[in-house]
Design an enzyme around this catalytic site. Structure first.
Site, PDB file in Angstrom:
ATOM      1  CE  LYS A  31      -6.830  -3.537  -1.148  1.00 55.04           C
ATOM      2  NZ  LYS A  31      -8.006  -3.926  -1.947  1.00 55.04           N
ATOM      3  CE1 TYR A 236      13.716  22.704 -11.775  1.00 55.70           C
ATOM      4  CE2 TYR A 236      12.468  21.602 -10.045  1.00 55.70           C
ATOM      5  CZ  TYR A 236      13.638  21.756 -10.775  1.00 55.70           C
ATOM      6  OH  TYR A 236      14.732  20.962 -10.499  1.00 55.70           O
TER       7      TYR A 236
HETATM    8  C1  LIG Z   1      -9.176  -3.551  -1.212  1.00 60.06           C
HETATM    9  C2  LIG Z   1     -10.258  -4.504  -0.973  1.00 60.06           C
HETATM   10  C3  LIG Z   1     -11.025  -4.442   0.207  1.00 60.06           C
HETATM   11  C4  LIG Z   1     -10.926  -3.307   1.183  1.00 60.06           C
HETATM   12  O1  LIG Z   1     -11.585  -2.185   0.610  1.00 60.06           O
HETATM   13  P1  LIG Z   1     -11.708  -0.794   1.367  1.00 60.06           P
HETATM   14  O2  LIG Z   1     -12.539   0.025   0.448  1.00 60.06           O
HETATM   15  O3  LIG Z   1     -10.325  -0.263   1.486  1.00 60.06           O
HETATM   16  O4  LIG Z   1     -12.329  -1.035   2.676  1.00 60.06           O
HETATM   17  C5  LIG Z   1     -11.907  -5.469   0.467  1.00 60.06           C
HETATM   18  N1  LIG Z   1     -12.093  -6.473  -0.430  1.00 60.06           N
HETATM   19  C6  LIG Z   1     -11.411  -6.547  -1.588  1.00 60.06           C
HETATM   20  C7  LIG Z   1     -11.660  -7.659  -2.514  1.00 60.06           C
HETATM   21  C8  LIG Z   1     -10.489  -5.545  -1.908  1.00 60.06           C
HETATM   22  O5  LIG Z   1      -9.837  -5.608  -3.072  1.00 60.06           O
END
Ligand SMILES: *Cc1c(COP(=O)(O)O)cnc(C)c1O
Length: 339
Positions: A31, A236
């Protein structure tokens, strides 16, 4: 120069987490553009390493990677079936009875998965909702029934065992593959693995997978170097004033590239020239960062902010955040190289 992404390290991290997960099938979470590193490069590389089950947050993310993966790759969409979503070639993870009924009405034979809430109260059906539709949902043949841990990065947190017990209570005996563990859950041990695991951050070199191979190197080109006299200030707000004759390098990256101003707030952020650390001085601005390079014998053409010595979690801690946020904030302006 720029952002170098080590694809072989991502593949090695996937294999290492797969080995930790024992007999559970190892999926891969890609994702948010594979945590900022480029899903179109990362997802096919993980397929090549052996992954067949991919997870994205949004249908649009799934559509983007679908043409880059062979047909036997499953792409699960964690936000499920949202109104108007185009789910062709994708598998929605249905999070509520409302999503379930919408999905069954619109794609009666389409593959789907179910997410249950076991305590996090973020996504997924609650026990009572699940009880009400369970028979109908199971009869429709879900690919997967899953839930998500809220505190897996804290192995001693009592929520882990509580969520595990809740997941068992809701799913024991259903005869459908179950998934519970992300990176942190894999490391909690076999009780948490079930049939399929969903590592994300550990693939990309982030905590809590302490044994991860580093994946990103980010080096920032030096635009200009200048000598600064004692009493002169930099940046800055004139936030830093030289106490000695100093040499200051200005590098081309800033908060518009995902390097938040807060990373510099404690004055502990360093940029690296080989094995030598140089303090960031003055405020991080939109496109530029200033660095005290007085102690370097020679100023190189670029200085590193992310490398094996200073990973995403170390940088994140300086700004009160987590490695996930550093990764997913990596800017679009960096020149990207895939190894
Ligand atoms: C983001 C997510 C993961 C992966 O989690 P990590 O901590 O990055 O390994 C797995 N399952 C769900 C539902 C998630 O939202």
């Amino acid at each position: 120069m720029g952002l170098v992404i080590d694809i072989a390290a991502i593949q090695a991290n996937w294999k290492a987490l797969a080995a930790r997960a024992g007999s559970a099938r190892p999926g891969a979470v890609v994702k948010a553009d594979a945590y900022g590193l480029g899903a179109l490069r990362v997802a096919p590389a993980l397929y090549q390493a052996g992954a067949r089950d991919f997870f994205v947050a949004l249908a649009g993310e799934g559509r983007a990677i679908r043409p880059h993966l062979p047909d036997d790759a499953r792409i699960f969409v964690l936000s499920g079936h949202m109104e108007g979503a185009d789910l062709a070639g994708l598998i929605p993870v249905l999070n509520s009875p409302e999503q379930f009924f919408r999905d069954r009405a619109l794609r009666p034979r389409g593959p789907f998965a179910i997410q249950l809430d076991t305590g996090m109260n973020r996504l997924g059906m609650e026990a009572a909702e699940w009880a009400a539709i369970r028979a109908e949902a199971l009869a429709a043949g879900p690919q997967l029934v899953m839930s998500h841990l809220a505190c897996a990065d804290e192995p001693d947190h009592p929520a882990n065992a509580q969520q595990l017990a809740a997941f068992h209570a809701m799913t024991d005996g259903i005869g459908v593959p179950r998934s519970f563990a992300a990176t942190g859950g894999i490391l909690l041990g076999p009780d948490y693995h079930f049939d399929l695991v969903r590592p994300g951050v550990g693939l990309y070199g982030g905590e809590p997978f302490a044994d991860a191979k580093p994946v990103v190197t980010l080096s920032l080109p030096v635009v200009q170097t200048r000598e600064v006299k004692p009493g002169e200030s930099v940046g800055y707000g004139y936030n830093w004033t030289a106490a000695r004759p100093s040499r200051v390098a200005t590098v081309a990256a800033g908060y518009a590239d995902g390097l938040a101003r807060a990373l510099g707030r404690e004055g502990k952020l360093r940029l690296w020239a080989g094995d030598r650390a140089c303090p960031v001085i003055g405020r991080i601005s939109m496109d530029l960062i200033t660095v005290d390079v007085t102690d370097l014998p020679e100023v190189p053409p670029a200085l590193e902010i992310l490398n094996a010595r200073q990973g995403v979690d170390a940088v994140a801690a300086l700004g009160g955040t987590i490695g996930y946020e550093i990764l997913t904030s990596l800017g679009r302006r960096y020149e990207r190289t895939y190894l």
